[in-house]
Motif scaffolding. Structure first.
Motif, PDB file in Angstrom:
ATOM      1  N   GLN A  79      11.376  -1.280  10.537  1.00 46.83           N
ATOM      2  CA  GLN A  79      12.074  -0.194   9.857  1.00 46.83           C
ATOM      3  C   GLN A  79      11.293   0.191   8.600  1.00 46.83           C
ATOM      4  O   GLN A  79      10.517  -0.603   8.059  1.00 46.83           O
ATOM      5  N   CYS A  92      27.066   6.591   7.076  1.00 48.08           N
ATOM      6  CA  CYS A  92      25.641   6.449   7.355  1.00 48.08           C
ATOM      7  C   CYS A  92      25.354   5.116   8.054  1.00 48.08           C
ATOM      8  O   CYS A  92      24.667   5.069   9.075  1.00 48.08           O
ATOM      9  N   ALA A 113      24.201   4.166  12.035  1.00 48.91           N
ATOM     10  CA  ALA A 113      23.046   3.338  12.407  1.00 48.91           C
ATOM     11  C   ALA A 113      23.453   2.234  13.368  1.00 48.91           C
ATOM     12  O   ALA A 113      22.765   1.966  14.363  1.00 48.91           O
ATOM     13  N   HIS A 160      22.335   1.980  17.625  1.00 51.88           N
ATOM     14  CA  HIS A 160      21.648   0.833  18.210  1.00 51.88           C
ATOM     15  C   HIS A 160      22.587  -0.106  18.964  1.00 51.88           C
ATOM     16  O   HIS A 160      22.160  -1.171  19.417  1.00 51.88           O
ATOM     17  N   ARG A 189      20.584   0.648   5.377  1.00 50.23           N
ATOM     18  CA  ARG A 189      20.480   1.273   6.702  1.00 50.23           C
ATOM     19  C   ARG A 189      19.340   0.651   7.502  1.00 50.23           C
ATOM     20  O   ARG A 189      19.471   0.412   8.709  1.00 50.23           O
TER      21      ARG A 189
END
Length: 294
Positions: free
Chosen positions: A107, A126, A130, A134, A179
């Motif tokens: 990341q 937010c 994320a 995933h 994040r």
């Protein structure tokens, strides 16, 4: 004590771009390095040295012309086979699932988190997005994980319910880090991640990153022009000039006893007590002369 196995191994990374009048210029030329699990590497150099191109290739935003990138022994460079320097790479395979898997490995946190955060979403939304993207958590488990992430980066309830415009620069960077951590990456790339922050906020973010590294074992690749920051946060340092590696080694050795003239130039350019800018001018002239002679 047994040395930790590499979390990230980069070999022979190359990237060039076409010139307006024809031909190509090398942005990155045969760069190799490794980072141990839980380790940290600083990648330093002046503007145009190629360090940001390296960062973007690590996370898949730029496709290498040649070379390999492997995380925990598994190659992630799309299309590369056999370690040879191929003129190009084939299209990435595996579709969305493969792209998400690669994203979970490495990341990135950028210098300006505001442009990478959705202005419509609160910090909580937010992080929920994320996790949902995933497939990490659902329902109450997702809510619990979001709370853990916010707590890990030092954001409270007020910040959790705020949108990016309602957060300070340091708080937005904390959210960007949270994040990135939501997918439990093995490697976290930080591209000038504290350059836009006030000095006092920089210190807080650097301490946060040191704590996260200790608690999670994530490996850090810290791309920066700020040698003081690199000294504080990294174990090893790689110095780049014009796309190539000119020096690499333990950070203390590289910054205290540099072997390459370019590294000495970078160090001489940092204002400090007794600083003589004329020395920097002299070193730059010597380096330019040596380059022409080569």
């Amino acid at each position: 004590m047994t040395k930790a196995e590499p979390a990230l191994v980069v070999q022979g990374l190359c990237k060039s771009y076409p010139l307006p009048g024809g031909g190509r210029t090398a942005a990155v030329d045969d760069v190799s390095f490794s980072v141990a699990a839980g380790g940290s590497l600083g990648v330093v150099g002046e503007s145009g040295s190629g360090k940001t191109t390296v960062a973007r290739m690590l996370v898949g935003l730029v496709r290498p012309d040649a070379g390999t990138i492997a995380v925990n022994g598994r190659e992630r460079t799309p299309g590369q086979r056999g370690g040879g320097k191929l003129p190009g790479l084939s299209r990435p395979g595996g579709g969305k699932a493969a792209r998400l898997r690669r994203a979970r490995e490495i990341q990135i946190v950028f210098q300006d988190p505001y442009v990478s955060l959705d202005p419509r979403l609160t910090a909580r939304q937010c992080l929920q997005g994320a996790l949902r993207l995933h497939g990490r958590y659902e329902g109450e488990a997702a809510a619990t994980r979001v709370g853990e992430l916010l707590d890990q980066v030092g954001l409270g309830k007020r910040e959790a319910d705020a949108r990016p415009r309602g957060l300070s620069g340091g708080q937005r960077q904390r959210l960007a880090i949270a994040r990135a951590l939501a997918v439990d990456p093995q490697v976290l790339v930080l591209d000038e991640a504290v350059a836009a922050l006030d000095v006092s906020i920089q210190a807080q973010i650097l301490q946060l990153l040191a704590d996260i590294r200790r608690e999670t074992g994530v490996a850090l690749v810290f791309v920066s022009h700020d040698l003081a920051v690199v000294r504080h946060i990294t174990d090893d340092t790689l110095v780049m000039r014009r796309g190539r590696t000119v020096e690499t080694g333990p950070t203390a050795r590289v910054l205290d006893a540099p072997k390459d003239p370019y590294t000495r130039l970078l160090l001489s350019s940092v204002p400090r007590e007794g600083w003589d800018p004329a020395e920097t001018v002299r070193l730059r002239g010597e380096l330019a002369g040596a380059t022409r002679a080569d």
